[in-house]
Design a protein around this motif. Structure first.
Motif, PDB file in Angstrom:
ATOM      1  N   LEU A 188      10.477  16.380   2.262  1.00 53.78           N
ATOM      2  CA  LEU A 188       9.885  15.839   3.532  1.00 53.78           C
ATOM      3  C   LEU A 188       8.489  16.524   3.985  1.00 53.78           C
ATOM      4  O   LEU A 188       8.629  17.643   4.028  1.00 53.78           O
ATOM      5  CB  LEU A 188      10.970  15.694   4.594  1.00 53.78           C
ATOM      6  CG  LEU A 188      12.109  14.785   4.147  1.00 53.78           C
ATOM      7  CD1 LEU A 188      13.107  15.009   5.163  1.00 53.78           C
ATOM      8  CD2 LEU A 188      11.534  13.304   4.244  1.00 53.78           C
ATOM      9  N   LYS A 189       7.598  15.781   4.726  1.00 51.65           N
ATOM     10  CA  LYS A 189       6.587  16.101   4.983  1.00 51.65           C
ATOM     11  C   LYS A 189       6.853  16.872   6.217  1.00 51.65           C
ATOM     12  O   LYS A 189       7.822  16.615   7.008  1.00 51.65           O
ATOM     13  CB  LYS A 189       5.695  14.889   5.313  1.00 51.65           C
ATOM     14  CG  LYS A 189       5.076  14.526   4.111  1.00 51.65           C
ATOM     15  CD  LYS A 189       4.096  13.220   4.734  1.00 51.65           C
ATOM     16  CE  LYS A 189       3.226  12.848   3.360  1.00 51.65           C
ATOM     17  NZ  LYS A 189       2.327  11.845   3.741  1.00 51.65           N
TER      18      LYS A 189
ATOM     19  N   SER B  10       0.729  -1.310  -0.171  1.00 54.30           N
ATOM     20  CA  SER B  10      -0.041   0.003   0.030  1.00 54.30           C
ATOM     21  C   SER B  10       1.041   1.429  -0.076  1.00 54.30           C
ATOM     22  O   SER B  10       0.364   2.352  -0.191  1.00 54.30           O
ATOM     23  CB  SER B  10      -0.821  -0.037   1.002  1.00 54.30           C
ATOM     24  OG  SER B  10      -0.257   0.087   2.424  1.00 54.30           O
ATOM     25  N   GLN B  11       1.998   1.063   0.031  1.00 51.91           N
ATOM     26  CA  GLN B  11       3.216   2.333  -0.006  1.00 51.91           C
ATOM     27  C   GLN B  11       3.891   2.234  -1.266  1.00 51.91           C
ATOM     28  O   GLN B  11       3.832   1.374  -1.861  1.00 51.91           O
ATOM     29  CB  GLN B  11       3.979   2.110   1.077  1.00 51.91           C
ATOM     30  CG  GLN B  11       3.733   2.132   2.517  1.00 51.91           C
ATOM     31  CD  GLN B  11       3.260   3.337   3.184  1.00 51.91           C
ATOM     32  OE1 GLN B  11       3.787   4.638   2.836  1.00 51.91           O
ATOM     33  NE2 GLN B  11       2.191   3.553   3.565  1.00 51.91           N
ATOM     34  N   ASP B  12       4.019   3.522  -1.771  1.00 49.52           N
ATOM     35  CA  ASP B  12       4.855   3.554  -3.339  1.00 49.52           C
ATOM     36  C   ASP B  12       6.157   3.959  -2.624  1.00 49.52           C
ATOM     37  O   ASP B  12       6.434   4.830  -1.876  1.00 49.52           O
ATOM     38  CB  ASP B  12       4.052   4.841  -3.794  1.00 49.52           C
ATOM     39  CG  ASP B  12       2.657   4.598  -4.286  1.00 49.52           C
ATOM     40  OD1 ASP B  12       2.652   3.544  -4.543  1.00 49.52           O
ATOM     41  OD2 ASP B  12       1.739   5.607  -4.338  1.00 49.52           O
ATOM     42  N   TYR B  13       6.916   3.566  -3.759  1.00 49.82           N
ATOM     43  CA  TYR B  13       8.434   3.598  -3.567  1.00 49.82           C
ATOM     44  C   TYR B  13       8.977   4.216  -4.989  1.00 49.82           C
ATOM     45  O   TYR B  13       8.641   4.003  -5.906  1.00 49.82           O
ATOM     46  CB  TYR B  13       9.120   2.341  -3.101  1.00 49.82           C
ATOM     47  CG  TYR B  13       8.726   1.760  -1.780  1.00 49.82           C
ATOM     48  CD1 TYR B  13       9.473   2.216  -0.843  1.00 49.82           C
ATOM     49  CD2 TYR B  13       7.533   1.152  -1.528  1.00 49.82           C
ATOM     50  CE1 TYR B  13       9.290   1.619   0.423  1.00 49.82           C
ATOM     51  CE2 TYR B  13       7.241   0.713  -0.255  1.00 49.82           C
ATOM     52  CZ  TYR B  13       8.149   1.101   0.700  1.00 49.82           C
ATOM     53  OH  TYR B  13       7.866   0.642   2.008  1.00 49.82           O
ATOM     54  N   VAL B  14       9.897   5.153  -4.740  1.00 48.23           N
ATOM     55  CA  VAL B  14      10.772   5.653  -5.906  1.00 48.23           C
ATOM     56  C   VAL B  14      12.203   5.067  -5.788  1.00 48.23           C
ATOM     57  O   VAL B  14      12.860   5.611  -4.711  1.00 48.23           O
ATOM     58  CB  VAL B  14      10.768   7.048  -6.077  1.00 48.23           C
ATOM     59  CG1 VAL B  14      11.547   7.400  -7.209  1.00 48.23           C
ATOM     60  CG2 VAL B  14       9.132   7.392  -6.293  1.00 48.23           C
ATOM     61  N   SER B  15      12.954   4.443  -6.683  1.00 50.94           N
ATOM     62  CA  SER B  15      14.366   4.159  -6.515  1.00 50.94           C
ATOM     63  C   SER B  15      15.066   5.121  -7.373  1.00 50.94           C
ATOM     64  O   SER B  15      14.770   5.312  -8.739  1.00 50.94           O
ATOM     65  CB  SER B  15      14.480   2.850  -6.902  1.00 50.94           C
ATOM     66  OG  SER B  15      15.862   2.401  -6.956  1.00 50.94           O
ATOM     67  N   VAL B  16      15.994   5.979  -7.043  1.00 51.08           N
ATOM     68  CA  VAL B  16      16.595   6.684  -7.845  1.00 51.08           C
ATOM     69  C   VAL B  16      18.240   6.345  -7.850  1.00 51.08           C
ATOM     70  O   VAL B  16      18.806   6.294  -6.573  1.00 51.08           O
ATOM     71  CB  VAL B  16      16.608   8.131  -7.196  1.00 51.08           C
ATOM     72  CG1 VAL B  16      17.523   9.182  -8.176  1.00 51.08           C
ATOM     73  CG2 VAL B  16      15.187   8.770  -7.203  1.00 51.08           C
TER      74      VAL B  16
ATOM     75  N   GLN C  88       6.858  14.656  10.325  1.00 51.53           N
ATOM     76  CA  GLN C  88       6.276  13.716   9.728  1.00 51.53           C
ATOM     77  C   GLN C  88       7.147  13.098   8.963  1.00 51.53           C
ATOM     78  O   GLN C  88       7.092  11.822   8.428  1.00 51.53           O
ATOM     79  CB  GLN C  88       4.989  14.081   9.185  1.00 51.53           C
ATOM     80  CG  GLN C  88       3.974  14.648  10.068  1.00 51.53           C
ATOM     81  CD  GLN C  88       2.684  15.108   9.453  1.00 51.53           C
ATOM     82  OE1 GLN C  88       2.061  14.207   8.456  1.00 51.53           O
ATOM     83  NE2 GLN C  88       2.010  16.132   9.902  1.00 51.53           N
ATOM     84  N   GLY C  89       7.986  13.795   8.232  1.00 58.50           N
ATOM     85  CA  GLY C  89       8.805  13.443   7.299  1.00 58.50           C
ATOM     86  C   GLY C  89      10.550  12.895   7.920  1.00 58.50           C
ATOM     87  O   GLY C  89      10.778  13.370   8.884  1.00 58.50           O
TER      88      GLY C  89
ATOM     89  N   VAL D 206       6.850  13.944   0.672  1.00 57.41           N
ATOM     90  CA  VAL D 206       7.600  12.394   0.730  1.00 57.41           C
ATOM     91  C   VAL D 206       7.562  12.264   2.324  1.00 57.41           C
ATOM     92  O   VAL D 206       7.911  12.979   3.277  1.00 57.41           O
ATOM     93  CB  VAL D 206       8.905  12.728   0.495  1.00 57.41           C
ATOM     94  CG1 VAL D 206       9.749  11.303   0.483  1.00 57.41           C
ATOM     95  CG2 VAL D 206       8.795  12.891  -1.178  1.00 57.41           C
ATOM     96  N   SER D 207       7.203  10.950   2.926  1.00 54.52           N
ATOM     97  CA  SER D 207       7.274  10.593   4.229  1.00 54.52           C
ATOM     98  C   SER D 207       8.937  10.183   4.684  1.00 54.52           C
ATOM     99  O   SER D 207       9.072  10.607   5.548  1.00 54.52           O
ATOM    100  CB  SER D 207       6.667   9.303   4.322  1.00 54.52           C
ATOM    101  OG  SER D 207       5.104   9.538   3.568  1.00 54.52           O
TER     102      SER D 207
END
Length: 163
Positions: free
Chosen positions: A118-119, A14-20, A123-124, A69-70
């Protein structure tokens, strides 16, 4: 390359991820692991991860909205030993607001970009993992520099001794 983020995406659908990743071979390795996804028992590709080939600082500045972003995870970044020395003066100069910083991924400009994404209000989180003690000290010095530039961007996390 990509094992950690693929396992996170698999464990948290349920979480989204971005790999850079800067290097194309690492982007390709992570992307193929997302598509194949064979170790989960399901052969369906992971749909909650995006693989990006980019320099992380410019990606954060130009493509990611502020306060969206969390968590930013930086796992074992490459130390700048090829372009910078290994003594205490080098770390001290990184804190200076006038001296040039060593060429490495987690320079103050990149850390500021990460912090802006970051949030807000605690929160971030920015989580950096390295096994290189010298580089860890350089990163800490650079974070101190960033906090001197803008004290509201980042706040230290205080751990209880029982944590």
């Amino acid at each position: 390359s990509g094992d950690w983020i693929v396992s996170q995406a698999r464990a948290n659908p349920s979480q989204d991820y971005v790999s850079v990743e800067l290097r194309a071979d690492r982007v390709a390795q992570t992307f193929s692991k997302c598509l194949l996804n064979t170790s989960s028992g399901s052969n369906a590709p992971l749909e909650n991860i995006c693989c990006v080939g980019s320099e992380c600082g410019s990606f954060l500045r130009e493509r990611v909205h502020d306060k969206s972003v969390s968590t930013v995870f930086v796992n074992h970044p490459e130390p700048p030993t090829q372009t910078y020395g290994l003594d205490e003066r080098d770390i001290s100069s990184a804190i200076s607001l006038v001296d040039d910083e060593p060429a490495h991924m987690l320079n103050s400009k990149t850390l500021i970009s990460a912090a802006k994404c970051l949030k807000p209000d605690g929160q971030g989180k920015l989580i950096i993992v390295t096994d290189n003690r010298w580089y860890a000290r350089l990163i800490c010095s650079t974070l101190q520099k960033v906090m001197k530039i803008d004290s509201k961007l980042l706040a230290p996390l205080v751990f209880d001794k029982n944590d």
